[in-house]
Design an enzyme around this catalytic site. Structure first.
Site, mmCIF file in Angstrom:
data_model
loop_
_atom_site.group_PDB
_atom_site.id
_atom_site.type_symbol
_atom_site.label_atom_id
_atom_site.label_comp_id
_atom_site.label_asym_id
_atom_site.label_seq_id
_atom_site.Cartn_x
_atom_site.Cartn_y
_atom_site.Cartn_z
ATOM 1 N N GLU A 49 0.829 -1.195 0.000
ATOM 2 C CA GLU A 49 0.000 0.000 0.000
ATOM 3 C C GLU A 49 0.868 1.252 0.000
ATOM 4 O O GLU A 49 2.003 1.219 0.482
ATOM 5 C CB GLU A 49 -0.895 0.024 1.246
ATOM 6 C CG GLU A 49 -1.641 -1.267 1.512
ATOM 7 C CD GLU A 49 -2.221 -1.341 2.927
ATOM 8 O OE1 GLU A 49 -2.355 -0.276 3.573
ATOM 9 O OE2 GLU A 49 -2.528 -2.447 3.380
ATOM 10 N N GLU A 105 -9.189 5.286 3.921
ATOM 11 C CA GLU A 105 -9.409 4.404 5.061
ATOM 12 C C GLU A 105 -9.330 5.211 6.350
ATOM 13 O O GLU A 105 -8.476 6.094 6.484
ATOM 14 C CB GLU A 105 -8.356 3.291 5.069
ATOM 15 C CG GLU A 105 -8.457 2.337 6.243
ATOM 16 C CD GLU A 105 -7.403 1.222 6.157
ATOM 17 O OE1 GLU A 105 -7.748 0.129 5.680
ATOM 18 O OE2 GLU A 105 -6.247 1.461 6.556
#
Length: 412
Positions: free
Chosen positions: A214, A324
């Site tokens: 990520e 997120e």
């Protein structure tokens, strides 16, 4: 006499417990803060150590003890930029604040120095910089229904227990890379124990032990001690159970860049109704070495060695773009966290108000860089955060807007 005895016992246990914690912190600091060949004090308060590239933390990993550094990828992601979002233009980030105060010499890499206070904010020194375990059940379903491209993310996913995501996901292929231009904001009001991020994920494996790489930006007070927007990268090979971390806070990621530092501040940030900024991020597999390379702002940062992974050794099976929020106060917990995602505005507000990804691209085994053919939007908490994939015209570049305020009248 009895009170004196009780006091002595309490002092003994206090010293035993906190003495050990202090030693653990010292050990962690010694592991993370390698000897510096040059130190740069940034105007934003960070201390950047220029450390020998061959003595970086990555090589403390047992699998990398004899690893030979790959100084540059044998292939590039190789993509052409298209238009910026409608009603304006956004500007790319090309440097970080610390670089105004100096540069790291050739043969070194810039590493943000970790302080004792940083580690003390973690639940324990061993958990510093690590995410908590969770599962992506849609990975199992995606494997079972790989040929059915009409399956939506809504049907493939289930809510995460300590994270809330607002994403667009690509499924159905074996992916060798992904990219986007990530709009940069500094969301206000991120709670002390939470974090908020805008990022790309490449995922593989199965739900309980998935693998992930990520990158993007995040605001994370627990790790960094402030509310600045910072560049980050992360990985795991077991759903964050025992492996992986953000940035260089554990061994694994091999940095090669002298220009950018993971964990350092990203500025300028976008202004509500005003100037917009983005950072170009790409993650791609080098087919010759099996390493996953990370590029930020057209600067090759380094790579995750292929030897770290099993499922991601050859390809990813899902790509996510979006945001997120991590918090213990999500889903059914009330009151819901006030931590915002993206800019803190709803995706429906769009350009220069909501955070976005643009220039979404993937690479598959055709080796062609392309816009993903099959995409599905997904939001864990519709009344708290949101998504919107938007095209100004049929022929224009799509832009994926996401985010929201967290707690609000509909998300109590």
């Amino acid at each position: 006499m009895r009170l004196i005895l009780i006091f002595a016992v309490l002092c003994f246990f206090y010293n035993e417990t906190y003495g050990k914690v202090s030693l653990d912190i010292d050990k962690k600091l010694g592991t993370l803060n390698k000897p510096a060949l040059k130190t740069i004090k940034s105007e934003d308060g960070d201390v950047i150590d220029c450390i020998d590239i061959y003595k970086q933390h990555a090589f403390d990993h047992p699998a990398l003890r004899n690893h030979k550094i790959q100084m540059k990828p044998s292939v590039e992601f190789d993509t052409k930029k298209t238009t910026t979002p409608n009603n304006g233009s956004s500007k790319p980030i090309t440097s970080q604040i610390w670089s105004k105060s100096g540069n790291c010499p050739v043969g070194t890499i810039p590493v943000r120095r970790v302080s004792r206070a940083d580690i003390m904010r973690a639940s324990s020194p061993s958990h510093f910089g690590r995410k908590t375990h969770h599962r992506y059940s849609f990975l199992d379903n995606a494997l079972q229904h790989k040929a059915n491209f009409n399956l939506t993310a809504e049907r493939l996913r289930e809510p995460l227990n300590n994270r809330s995501e607002a994403i667009i996901v690509a499924l159905g292929f074996n992916f060798l890379g992904a990219q986007s231009d990530i709009n940069i904001w500094n969301p206000q009001g991120v709670q002390a124990g939470d974090y908020s991020s805008a990022q790309i994920w490449l995922l593989g494996g199965v739900s309980n032990t998935f693998e992930s790489i990520e990158a993007g930006w995040m605001v994370n007070q627990r790790v960094f001690g402030d509310s600045r927007t910072r560049l980050f990268a992360s990985w795991t090979k077991d759903a964050y159970t025992k492996t992986g971390c953000i940035n260089l806070l554990c061994s694994g990621f091999v940095q090669t860049s002298t220009k950018f530092a993971l964990g350092a501040t990203v500025e300028p940030v976008s202004i509500l109704g005003g100037a917009q900024y983005f950072i170009a991020v790409s993650i791609y597999l080098d087919p010759n070495s099996g390493n996953w390379w990370l590029t930020c702002a057209n600067n090759v940062m380094g790579y995750w060695p292929g030897i770290l992974f099993n499922a991601l050794k050859h390809s990813a099976t899902a790509v996510q773009w979006g945001g997120e929020v991590y918090s213990p106060n999500l889903m059914m917990t009330k009151p819901h966290t006030k931590t915002p995602m993206g800019s803190g505005n709803w995706a429906s507000t769009r350009w220069n108000r909501a955070c976005f990804h643009t220039n979404l691209r993937i690479k598959d085994f055709s080796m062609q860089v392309k816009y993903p053919q099959y995409l599905s939007e997904y939001v864990d908490e519709h009344y708290c955060y949101s998504t919107r994939l938007f095209r100004d015209t049929y022929m224009s570049e799509p832009h994926f807007y996401f985010g929201g305020p967290g707690q609000n009248p509909q998300c109590p």
